[in-house]
Motif scaffolding. Sequence first.
Motif, PDB file in Angstrom:
ATOM      1  N   MET A   1      -2.198 -19.128  38.994  1.00  0.00           N
ATOM      2  CA  MET A   1      -1.634 -18.792  37.950  1.00  0.00           C
ATOM      3  C   MET A   1      -0.473 -17.462  38.242  1.00  0.00           C
ATOM      4  O   MET A   1      -0.504 -16.752  39.074  1.00  0.00           O
ATOM      5  N   ILE A   2       0.574 -17.499  37.104  1.00  0.00           N
ATOM      6  CA  ILE A   2       1.538 -16.590  37.377  1.00  0.00           C
ATOM      7  C   ILE A   2       1.432 -15.525  36.502  1.00  0.00           C
ATOM      8  O   ILE A   2       1.292 -15.612  35.357  1.00  0.00           O
ATOM      9  N   ASN A   3       1.239 -14.458  37.253  1.00  0.00           N
ATOM     10  CA  ASN A   3       1.069 -13.050  36.425  1.00  0.00           C
ATOM     11  C   ASN A   3       2.467 -12.307  36.154  1.00  0.00           C
ATOM     12  O   ASN A   3       3.183 -12.108  37.056  1.00  0.00           O
ATOM     13  N   VAL A   4       2.540 -12.184  34.647  1.00  0.00           N
ATOM     14  CA  VAL A   4       3.864 -11.480  34.092  1.00  0.00           C
ATOM     15  C   VAL A   4       4.056 -10.272  33.429  1.00  0.00           C
ATOM     16  O   VAL A   4       2.773 -10.025  32.767  1.00  0.00           O
ATOM     17  N   LEU A   5       4.695  -9.485  33.885  1.00  0.00           N
ATOM     18  CA  LEU A   5       4.702  -8.153  33.179  1.00  0.00           C
ATOM     19  C   LEU A   5       6.004  -8.298  32.239  1.00  0.00           C
ATOM     20  O   LEU A   5       6.986  -8.633  32.699  1.00  0.00           O
ATOM     21  N   ILE A   6       5.891  -8.129  31.004  1.00  0.00           N
ATOM     22  CA  ILE A   6       7.058  -8.076  30.127  1.00  0.00           C
ATOM     23  C   ILE A   6       7.544  -6.591  29.787  1.00  0.00           C
ATOM     24  O   ILE A   6       6.668  -5.899  29.458  1.00  0.00           O
ATOM     25  N   VAL A   7       9.006  -6.513  29.955  1.00  0.00           N
ATOM     26  CA  VAL A   7       9.420  -5.025  29.667  1.00  0.00           C
ATOM     27  C   VAL A   7      10.686  -5.259  28.752  1.00  0.00           C
ATOM     28  O   VAL A   7      11.812  -5.931  28.990  1.00  0.00           O
ATOM     29  N   ASP A   8      10.527  -4.559  27.536  1.00  0.00           N
ATOM     30  CA  ASP A   8      11.551  -4.500  26.505  1.00  0.00           C
ATOM     31  C   ASP A   8      11.246  -3.313  25.630  1.00  0.00           C
ATOM     32  O   ASP A   8      10.121  -3.220  25.228  1.00  0.00           O
ATOM     33  N   ASP A   9      12.266  -2.691  25.097  1.00  0.00           N
ATOM     34  CA  ASP A   9      11.915  -1.485  24.206  1.00  0.00           C
ATOM     35  C   ASP A   9      11.948  -1.679  22.855  1.00  0.00           C
ATOM     36  O   ASP A   9      11.479  -1.013  21.940  1.00  0.00           O
ATOM     37  N   GLN A  10      12.191  -3.363  22.567  1.00  0.00           N
ATOM     38  CA  GLN A  10      11.626  -3.596  21.042  1.00  0.00           C
ATOM     39  C   GLN A  10      10.259  -4.404  21.019  1.00  0.00           C
ATOM     40  O   GLN A  10      10.124  -5.175  21.712  1.00  0.00           O
ATOM     41  N   THR A  11       9.486  -3.659  20.260  1.00  0.00           N
ATOM     42  CA  THR A  11       7.965  -4.240  20.010  1.00  0.00           C
ATOM     43  C   THR A  11       8.058  -5.451  19.794  1.00  0.00           C
ATOM     44  O   THR A  11       7.144  -6.267  20.185  1.00  0.00           O
ATOM     45  N   ILE A  12       8.660  -6.104  18.802  1.00  0.00           N
ATOM     46  CA  ILE A  12       8.655  -7.267  18.271  1.00  0.00           C
ATOM     47  C   ILE A  12       8.933  -8.255  19.341  1.00  0.00           C
ATOM     48  O   ILE A  12       8.572  -9.661  19.429  1.00  0.00           O
ATOM     49  N   VAL A  13      10.038  -8.113  20.203  1.00  0.00           N
ATOM     50  CA  VAL A  13      10.408  -9.003  21.190  1.00  0.00           C
ATOM     51  C   VAL A  13       9.410  -8.874  22.225  1.00  0.00           C
ATOM     52  O   VAL A  13       9.068 -10.237  22.909  1.00  0.00           O
ATOM     53  N   ARG A  14       8.766  -8.027  22.641  1.00  0.00           N
ATOM     54  CA  ARG A  14       7.781  -7.949  23.709  1.00  0.00           C
ATOM     55  C   ARG A  14       6.590  -8.904  23.234  1.00  0.00           C
ATOM     56  O   ARG A  14       5.941  -9.563  23.970  1.00  0.00           O
ATOM     57  N   ALA A  15       6.197  -8.662  21.954  1.00  0.00           N
ATOM     58  CA  ALA A  15       5.103  -9.385  21.349  1.00  0.00           C
ATOM     59  C   ALA A  15       5.317 -10.852  21.304  1.00  0.00           C
ATOM     60  O   ALA A  15       4.588 -11.725  21.562  1.00  0.00           O
ATOM     61  N   GLY A  16       6.644 -11.249  20.976  1.00  0.00           N
ATOM     62  CA  GLY A  16       6.945 -12.690  20.989  1.00  0.00           C
ATOM     63  C   GLY A  16       6.726 -13.072  22.164  1.00  0.00           C
ATOM     64  O   GLY A  16       6.484 -14.352  22.359  1.00  0.00           O
ATOM     65  N   PHE A  17       7.464 -12.611  23.303  1.00  0.00           N
ATOM     66  CA  PHE A  17       7.550 -13.222  24.599  1.00  0.00           C
ATOM     67  C   PHE A  17       5.969 -13.305  25.206  1.00  0.00           C
ATOM     68  O   PHE A  17       5.558 -14.366  25.798  1.00  0.00           O
ATOM     69  N   ALA A  18       5.162 -12.371  24.876  1.00  0.00           N
ATOM     70  CA  ALA A  18       3.741 -12.316  25.254  1.00  0.00           C
ATOM     71  C   ALA A  18       2.860 -13.371  24.770  1.00  0.00           C
ATOM     72  O   ALA A  18       2.288 -13.974  25.403  1.00  0.00           O
ATOM     73  N   ALA A  19       3.071 -13.604  23.392  1.00  0.00           N
ATOM     74  CA  ALA A  19       2.452 -14.618  22.820  1.00  0.00           C
ATOM     75  C   ALA A  19       2.735 -16.022  23.517  1.00  0.00           C
ATOM     76  O   ALA A  19       2.068 -16.970  23.738  1.00  0.00           O
TER      77      ALA A  19
END
Length: 224
Positions: A1-19
């Motif tokens: 598995m690839i463990n990923v941390l998402i960093v962005d100051d825009q909540t909606i962008v983070r949520a989209g990338f995370a999903a």
Amino acid sequence: MINVLIVDDQTIVRAGFAALLAAQDDITVVGEAGDGREAVAIASRSRPDVVVMDIRMPGMDGIEATRRILALPGAENVRVLVLTTFDVDEYVYDALAVGASGFLLKDATADELVSAVRVVARGDSLLAPQVTGRLIREFTKQRRNRPQAPAELATLTARETEVLVLIAGGLSNGEIAQRLVVSEHTVKTHVARVFTKLGLRDRAQAVMLAYESGVVVPGENAAN
């Protein structure tokens, strides 16, 4: 598995990338951060394989966060994928200079983002080498007064130097093998020796060193 941390100051962008990333069978999202300081704190706890990092954020920006994350104890294998709005952006150069492994435009498709995370996790090639190469050539040309080759370059064999030049041209191991008419295993051995002798983390740093030291001259096609 690839463990990923998402960093962005825009909540909606983070949520989209995370999903998007969490929906992949081989990727786990281990954290989300809204700024650089939070990113460093989460990275120190979760030890991600890949950090998807926005550059422009209030407070601590993505460049300083990248520097600090890669300096954490045990972070030798962490890879940072930088996100940017512009394809030629001095901030991207700075991010690569502090150790980022590549970058991706924010308007990339979902498939491109997923592929980029996997590529960076493998550590086997730069992302968008034609764009990255253009950016590095532009800013090294502006910043460099004269080539200052590190002493370690003298330890490379002629073939290892040739491999470094081809890496700077954006060629993969397979493409280098075809160019040199050798096996891909032989190329991997040469690449590993180049990285060890020059103290490099990955191909991004190899490209930076090749241009900044004058091994490859800005404006010339390193792959020719």
